[in-house]
Design an enzyme around this catalytic site. Sequence first.
Site, PDB file in Angstrom:
ATOM      1  N   ARG A  84      41.659 -20.894  -8.089  1.00  0.00           N
ATOM      2  CA  ARG A  84      40.333 -21.210  -7.557  1.00  0.00           C
ATOM      3  C   ARG A  84      39.798 -22.414  -8.340  1.00  0.00           C
ATOM      4  O   ARG A  84      39.671 -22.349  -9.563  1.00  0.00           O
ATOM      5  CB  ARG A  84      39.397 -20.004  -7.718  1.00  0.00           C
ATOM      6  N   HIS A 128      30.337 -26.592  -6.636  1.00  0.00           N
ATOM      7  CA  HIS A 128      30.176 -25.886  -7.913  1.00  0.00           C
ATOM      8  C   HIS A 128      29.242 -26.752  -8.758  1.00  0.00           C
ATOM      9  O   HIS A 128      29.606 -27.233  -9.833  1.00  0.00           O
ATOM     10  CB  HIS A 128      31.528 -25.649  -8.575  1.00  0.00           C
ATOM     11  N   GLU A 173      27.464 -19.660  -6.772  1.00  0.00           N
ATOM     12  CA  GLU A 173      26.281 -19.198  -7.487  1.00  0.00           C
ATOM     13  C   GLU A 173      25.012 -19.969  -7.127  1.00  0.00           C
ATOM     14  O   GLU A 173      24.413 -20.650  -7.985  1.00  0.00           O
ATOM     15  CB  GLU A 173      26.534 -19.250  -9.001  1.00  0.00           C
ATOM     16  N   TYR A 301      29.818 -10.913 -15.046  1.00  0.00           N
ATOM     17  CA  TYR A 301      30.019 -11.029 -16.491  1.00  0.00           C
ATOM     18  C   TYR A 301      29.415  -9.864 -17.269  1.00  0.00           C
ATOM     19  O   TYR A 301      29.975  -9.415 -18.255  1.00  0.00           O
ATOM     20  CB  TYR A 301      29.432 -12.356 -17.002  1.00  0.00           C
ATOM     21  N   GLU A 353      35.071 -14.597 -10.367  1.00  0.00           N
ATOM     22  CA  GLU A 353      34.996 -14.992 -11.783  1.00  0.00           C
ATOM     23  C   GLU A 353      34.736 -13.758 -12.616  1.00  0.00           C
ATOM     24  O   GLU A 353      33.883 -12.931 -12.274  1.00  0.00           O
ATOM     25  CB  GLU A 353      33.833 -15.957 -12.055  1.00  0.00           C
TER      26      GLU A 353
HETATM   27  O1  IFM Z   1      31.241 -21.476 -16.619  1.00  0.00           O
HETATM   28  C1  IFM Z   1      30.487 -20.767 -15.700  1.00  0.00           C
HETATM   29  C2  IFM Z   1      30.913 -21.096 -14.287  1.00  0.00           C
HETATM   30  O2  IFM Z   1      30.838 -22.457 -14.032  1.00  0.00           O
HETATM   31  C3  IFM Z   1      30.029 -20.374 -13.305  1.00  0.00           C
HETATM   32  N1  IFM Z   1      29.931 -18.982 -13.596  1.00  0.00           N
HETATM   33  C4  IFM Z   1      29.683 -18.575 -14.949  1.00  0.00           C
HETATM   34  C5  IFM Z   1      30.621 -19.282 -15.892  1.00  0.00           C
HETATM   35  C6  IFM Z   1      30.342 -18.845 -17.348  1.00  0.00           C
HETATM   36  O3  IFM Z   1      29.038 -19.151 -17.714  1.00  0.00           O
END
Ligand code: IFM
Length: 472
Positions: A84, A128, A173, A301, A353
């Site tokens: 990705r 992004h 995001e 996360y 992610e």
């Molecule tokens: O590095 C970022 C990514 O670009 C988008 N999602 C969260 C990651 C960690 O902060």
Amino acid sequence: MPSQEIYRHLHRFPDDFVWGVATSAFQIEGAATEDGKGPSIWDTFCRQPGAIADGSNGDVACEHVKRWEQDLDLIADLGVDAYRFSMSWPRVRPGGSGVWNEKGMDFYERLVDGLLARGIKPYLTLNHWDLPEELQQQGGWANRDTTHRFVEYAQGVSRRLGDRLASITTHNEPWVIAVLGHETGIFAPGIKHRATAMQATHHLLLSHGMALQAMRAEGHATRLGIVLNLSPMHAATDTAEDLEKTRLEDGRLLRWYMDPLFTGSYPEDVLAHLGADAPQVSPGDMATIATPMDFLGVNYYSRSVISAAGPWDVHSSGREITDMGWEVYPEGLTELLVRMHQDYSVPPMYVTENGGAFKDQLQDGRVHDTQRRDYIARHIAAVADAMQQGVHMEGYMVWSLLDNFEWASGYEKRFGIVHVDYETQARTLKDSALWYRDFLRHQKALRQTPRPGPIGKASSQHNAVAVVSTGA
Ligand code: IFM
């Protein structure tokens, strides 16, 4: 339990489950002004004094534009199914409108063909965060015209590469772009104005729906979707104040995106809270936003704990905390995925992610990043738990392949499973990468055996699934 044995205690995933690693253009590419690339809002933002913790920028980053072949070999060596990555809009169309930059497009063409030649599925993200600066000069995401520029971009990419891409994500995001970029202003473009943020969020969602329709009309089999950053929200206490604030924060992070995408309306309670800061919505917009998609990507996360009294002390739970100051909370991923499945008619989902920043030490050619390895193993187990509860998951991708430019934190935070020495650009597989590679080999070996059947499939009733244990 010896570390190399951890993967044996994870479930057998379906044979077509997609395992991947993820990056984004601005964070790794470098070559900021080469071969006709135009500036993005992040190039501009990095030049603002104090904007980036270590005063750095994306000019060189991981030199991925120069080293892409070596990086693809690395990805292939890990044994993943998918990569990705994102395309830099100002690399392929420097001003965001007008002329296209052939040299930029050629780079992605080589990258996609290079992935396919190595048997890896390309998962491309269009946005992004690195909007062409020229569009920002015209109002950026707060300007409705940007939605049309985005559709042109999406259509151009789909025409050129759609026959070879496994998947196209419109936005990564949108909450981050809108809120961190336009409300708190800690990310590019650095605006601090809530009404502007909410208008930006509406245009991001609208452009997502418009782009899906335009790309579908191109007729490729590429699967289309969006990627959201989501967390379960937990109230710090069960006082009325904490519960009320938690409901609102959940509304702003999750329901503000999920409701329009899957029910065609913004949540009433959040609209009431926003009052005059609510976005201008034109007739037909909500139906466009709700255009059906093929997959939903979830970036996870940690959980969020909400206290009406102010920021919650992350140390108070006694749990492990990453170098970003984020609590390690794998069960939150199961909770989140199950909730999405129960509350919305979601298409198949991916964890697009997941990973952790930890303080790494490169010593004698090794990085013993046990915490990152365990973080990943425990979150994969959390995905398996959700699948066992009936959630349709199609893939999992580690953030990130490489240490890279972590936005306002610059290069101080390392998320990679591959270490990057920024002086020499040498890449070194950390223990987490070696573990992931072993885990994937083990999963592939299981595909050759008839039993136990994979989780999340009818055959799972025959499973003798081991209790998940990471040995953490
Ligand atoms: O590095 C970022 C990514 O670009 C988008 N999602 C969260 C990651 C960690 O902060």
